[in-house]
Design a protein around this motif. Structure first.
Motif, PDB file in Angstrom:
ATOM      1  N   LYS A 102      53.984 -30.807 -17.352  1.00 46.06           N
ATOM      2  CA  LYS A 102      52.730 -30.084 -17.272  1.00 46.06           C
ATOM      3  C   LYS A 102      52.077 -30.566 -16.006  1.00 46.06           C
ATOM      4  O   LYS A 102      52.270 -31.887 -15.647  1.00 46.06           O
ATOM      5  N   GLU A 103      51.282 -29.641 -15.523  1.00 47.24           N
ATOM      6  CA  GLU A 103      50.158 -30.341 -14.508  1.00 47.24           C
ATOM      7  C   GLU A 103      49.279 -30.911 -15.258  1.00 47.24           C
ATOM      8  O   GLU A 103      48.766 -31.096 -16.218  1.00 47.24           O
ATOM      9  N   ARG A 104      48.546 -32.064 -14.128  1.00 48.11           N
ATOM     10  CA  ARG A 104      47.402 -32.817 -14.592  1.00 48.11           C
ATOM     11  C   ARG A 104      46.039 -31.985 -14.928  1.00 48.11           C
ATOM     12  O   ARG A 104      45.972 -30.925 -14.071  1.00 48.11           O
ATOM     13  N   GLU A 105      45.507 -32.245 -15.975  1.00 46.91           N
ATOM     14  CA  GLU A 105      44.353 -31.398 -16.323  1.00 46.91           C
ATOM     15  C   GLU A 105      43.215 -32.491 -16.629  1.00 46.91           C
ATOM     16  O   GLU A 105      43.198 -33.605 -17.018  1.00 46.91           O
ATOM     17  N   GLY A 106      42.032 -31.963 -16.384  1.00 47.60           N
ATOM     18  CA  GLY A 106      40.643 -32.631 -16.316  1.00 47.60           C
ATOM     19  C   GLY A 106      40.449 -32.459 -18.082  1.00 47.60           C
ATOM     20  O   GLY A 106      40.512 -31.388 -18.467  1.00 47.60           O
ATOM     21  N   VAL A 107      40.326 -33.742 -18.811  1.00 50.77           N
ATOM     22  CA  VAL A 107      39.641 -33.730 -20.163  1.00 50.77           C
ATOM     23  C   VAL A 107      38.286 -33.781 -20.276  1.00 50.77           C
ATOM     24  O   VAL A 107      37.755 -32.964 -21.042  1.00 50.77           O
ATOM     25  N   ALA A 108      37.597 -34.572 -19.578  1.00 49.15           N
ATOM     26  CA  ALA A 108      36.414 -35.043 -19.971  1.00 49.15           C
ATOM     27  C   ALA A 108      35.640 -35.730 -18.544  1.00 49.15           C
ATOM     28  O   ALA A 108      36.201 -36.448 -17.819  1.00 49.15           O
ATOM     29  N   ALA A 109      34.438 -35.713 -18.317  1.00 51.73           N
ATOM     30  CA  ALA A 109      33.795 -36.148 -17.290  1.00 51.73           C
ATOM     31  C   ALA A 109      32.164 -36.642 -17.448  1.00 51.73           C
ATOM     32  O   ALA A 109      31.590 -36.066 -18.390  1.00 51.73           O
ATOM     33  N   ILE A 110      31.804 -37.477 -16.766  1.00 54.33           N
ATOM     34  CA  ILE A 110      30.504 -38.074 -17.068  1.00 54.33           C
ATOM     35  C   ILE A 110      29.503 -38.406 -15.751  1.00 54.33           C
ATOM     36  O   ILE A 110      30.486 -38.943 -14.924  1.00 54.33           O
ATOM     37  N   SER A 111      28.436 -38.024 -15.576  1.00 55.52           N
ATOM     38  CA  SER A 111      27.759 -38.406 -14.433  1.00 55.52           C
ATOM     39  C   SER A 111      27.156 -39.794 -14.677  1.00 55.52           C
ATOM     40  O   SER A 111      26.412 -40.270 -15.582  1.00 55.52           O
ATOM     41  N   ALA A 112      27.683 -40.708 -13.735  1.00 63.10           N
ATOM     42  CA  ALA A 112      27.240 -42.094 -13.971  1.00 63.10           C
ATOM     43  C   ALA A 112      25.693 -42.371 -14.039  1.00 63.10           C
ATOM     44  O   ALA A 112      25.373 -43.008 -14.679  1.00 63.10           O
ATOM     45  N   ALA A 113      25.198 -41.618 -13.197  1.00 64.12           N
ATOM     46  CA  ALA A 113      23.891 -41.770 -12.907  1.00 64.12           C
ATOM     47  C   ALA A 113      22.972 -41.134 -14.323  1.00 64.12           C
ATOM     48  O   ALA A 113      21.726 -41.415 -14.725  1.00 64.12           O
ATOM     49  N   TYR A 114      23.286 -39.988 -14.504  1.00 65.56           N
ATOM     50  CA  TYR A 114      22.506 -39.071 -15.595  1.00 65.56           C
ATOM     51  C   TYR A 114      23.218 -38.888 -16.902  1.00 65.56           C
ATOM     52  O   TYR A 114      22.519 -38.561 -17.843  1.00 65.56           O
ATOM     53  N   GLY A 115      24.455 -39.491 -16.937  1.00 63.88           N
ATOM     54  CA  GLY A 115      24.966 -39.219 -18.253  1.00 63.88           C
ATOM     55  C   GLY A 115      25.434 -37.676 -18.797  1.00 63.88           C
ATOM     56  O   GLY A 115      25.665 -37.367 -20.013  1.00 63.88           O
ATOM     57  N   ILE A 116      25.259 -36.820 -17.646  1.00 65.23           N
ATOM     58  CA  ILE A 116      25.770 -35.292 -18.120  1.00 65.23           C
ATOM     59  C   ILE A 116      27.094 -35.419 -18.190  1.00 65.23           C
ATOM     60  O   ILE A 116      27.902 -35.904 -17.370  1.00 65.23           O
ATOM     61  N   THR A 117      27.714 -34.655 -19.280  1.00 65.60           N
ATOM     62  CA  THR A 117      28.958 -34.663 -19.501  1.00 65.60           C
ATOM     63  C   THR A 117      29.499 -33.241 -19.299  1.00 65.60           C
ATOM     64  O   THR A 117      28.846 -32.296 -19.459  1.00 65.60           O
ATOM     65  N   ASN A 118      30.790 -33.244 -19.391  1.00 64.10           N
ATOM     66  CA  ASN A 118      31.550 -32.034 -19.194  1.00 64.10           C
ATOM     67  C   ASN A 118      33.026 -32.300 -20.103  1.00 64.10           C
ATOM     68  O   ASN A 118      33.515 -33.355 -19.894  1.00 64.10           O
ATOM     69  N   TYR A 119      33.461 -31.405 -20.686  1.00 64.34           N
ATOM     70  CA  TYR A 119      34.701 -31.360 -21.598  1.00 64.34           C
ATOM     71  C   TYR A 119      35.617 -30.206 -21.261  1.00 64.34           C
ATOM     72  O   TYR A 119      35.101 -28.846 -21.261  1.00 64.34           O
ATOM     73  N   ALA A 120      36.923 -30.216 -21.236  1.00 62.47           N
ATOM     74  CA  ALA A 120      37.727 -29.106 -21.258  1.00 62.47           C
ATOM     75  C   ALA A 120      37.667 -28.521 -22.663  1.00 62.47           C
ATOM     76  O   ALA A 120      37.333 -29.179 -23.852  1.00 62.47           O
ATOM     77  N   ASP A 121      37.984 -27.231 -22.668  1.00 64.35           N
ATOM     78  CA  ASP A 121      37.599 -26.540 -23.939  1.00 64.35           C
ATOM     79  C   ASP A 121      38.688 -27.061 -25.081  1.00 64.35           C
ATOM     80  O   ASP A 121      38.144 -27.107 -26.407  1.00 64.35           O
ATOM     81  N   SER A 122      39.878 -27.580 -24.664  1.00 65.40           N
ATOM     82  CA  SER A 122      41.000 -27.956 -25.915  1.00 65.40           C
ATOM     83  C   SER A 122      40.301 -29.108 -26.343  1.00 65.40           C
ATOM     84  O   SER A 122      41.022 -29.745 -27.392  1.00 65.40           O
ATOM     85  N   VAL A 123      39.312 -29.841 -25.923  1.00 66.29           N
ATOM     86  CA  VAL A 123      39.150 -31.304 -26.603  1.00 66.29           C
ATOM     87  C   VAL A 123      37.552 -31.387 -26.974  1.00 66.29           C
ATOM     88  O   VAL A 123      37.108 -32.247 -27.670  1.00 66.29           O
ATOM     89  N   LYS A 124      36.907 -30.121 -26.709  1.00 64.77           N
ATOM     90  CA  LYS A 124      35.540 -30.205 -27.369  1.00 64.77           C
ATOM     91  C   LYS A 124      35.244 -30.449 -28.789  1.00 64.77           C
ATOM     92  O   LYS A 124      36.253 -29.737 -29.523  1.00 64.77           O
ATOM     93  N   GLY A 125      34.326 -31.309 -29.118  1.00 69.46           N
ATOM     94  CA  GLY A 125      34.574 -31.443 -30.737  1.00 69.46           C
ATOM     95  C   GLY A 125      35.142 -32.552 -31.189  1.00 69.46           C
ATOM     96  O   GLY A 125      35.179 -33.001 -32.252  1.00 69.46           O
ATOM     97  N   ARG A 126      36.077 -32.833 -30.247  1.00 71.40           N
ATOM     98  CA  ARG A 126      37.082 -33.831 -30.707  1.00 71.40           C
ATOM     99  C   ARG A 126      36.905 -35.094 -29.796  1.00 71.40           C
ATOM    100  O   ARG A 126      37.004 -36.307 -30.457  1.00 71.40           O
ATOM    101  N   PHE A 127      36.687 -35.174 -28.455  1.00 71.28           N
ATOM    102  CA  PHE A 127      36.431 -36.215 -27.763  1.00 71.28           C
ATOM    103  C   PHE A 127      35.331 -36.228 -27.135  1.00 71.28           C
ATOM    104  O   PHE A 127      34.542 -35.458 -27.129  1.00 71.28           O
ATOM    105  N   THR A 128      34.835 -37.639 -27.067  1.00 68.37           N
ATOM    106  CA  THR A 128      33.569 -37.766 -26.373  1.00 68.37           C
ATOM    107  C   THR A 128      33.644 -38.917 -25.245  1.00 68.37           C
ATOM    108  O   THR A 128      34.208 -40.053 -25.504  1.00 68.37           O
TER     109      THR A 128
END
Length: 123
Positions: free
Chosen positions: A43-69
Motif C-alpha cells: 500500500k501507499e504511505r498515508e498520513g495518520v496524524a500531525a501536530i504543529s510544534a508551535a501551536y499544538g494544532i492537530t490533524n488526523y486521518a479519518d481512519s484514526v479519528k477518535g482512536r489515535f492522539t
C-alpha cells in the motif's frame, strides 16, 4: 543534521493500545510540523496524524479519528502517537516526519523522515 528517531512499536492484539515516540534533534523543533505516517505492505504511505510544534494544532486521518492522539513535549523535542482500539488494518510501518513551514493541516511536503517502527495488530 536533522534526526528523527521513532520507538514504541510492537505487536498487540486487536483492541489494544500502543504509544509511539519520536525524538527530534538537529533543528529548531518549535518551527515545524511533526507528522506520523504509515505504510502497510503493498500500500501507499498515508498520513495518520500531525501536530504543529508551535501551536499544538492537530490533524488526523479519518481512519484514526477518535482512536489515535498525537501529542508533544516541546521541552524534550518529542512527539507521541497514542494509539488505542487498534485493529488489524492498523498494521504497518509507522514513520515520524517533519517539515518546516506550510500548513500542518496537510500531510504533503514532509521532507525529514525517521527510520520507522513496526506496529502489528493481530485479530
Amino acid at each position: 543534521q536533522v534526526q528523527l528517531v521513532e520507538s514504541g512499536g510492537g505487536s498487540v492484539q486487536a483492541g489494544g493500545s500502543l504509544r509511539l515516540s519520536c525524538a527530534a534533534s538537529g533543528y529548531r523543533y518549535s518551527r515545524n510540523c511533526m507528522g506520523w505516517f504509515r505504510q502497510a505492505p503493498g500500500k501507499e504511505r498515508e498520513g495518520v496524524a500531525a501536530i504543529s510544534a508551535a501551536y499544538g494544532i492537530t490533524n488526523y486521518a479519518d481512519s484514526v479519528k477518535g482512536r489515535f492522539t498525537v501529542a508533544q513535549d516541546n521541552a524534550k523535542n518529542t512527539v507521541y502517537l497514542q494509539m488505542s482500539s487498534l485493529v488489524p488494518e492498523d498494521t504497518a510501518m509507522y514513520y515520524c516526519a517533519a517539515k518546516y513551514g506550510g500548513s500542518c493541516l496537510s500531510f504533503a511536503a514532509y521532507n525529514r523522515w525517521g527510520q520507522g517502527t513496526q506496529v502489528t495488530v493481530s485479530s
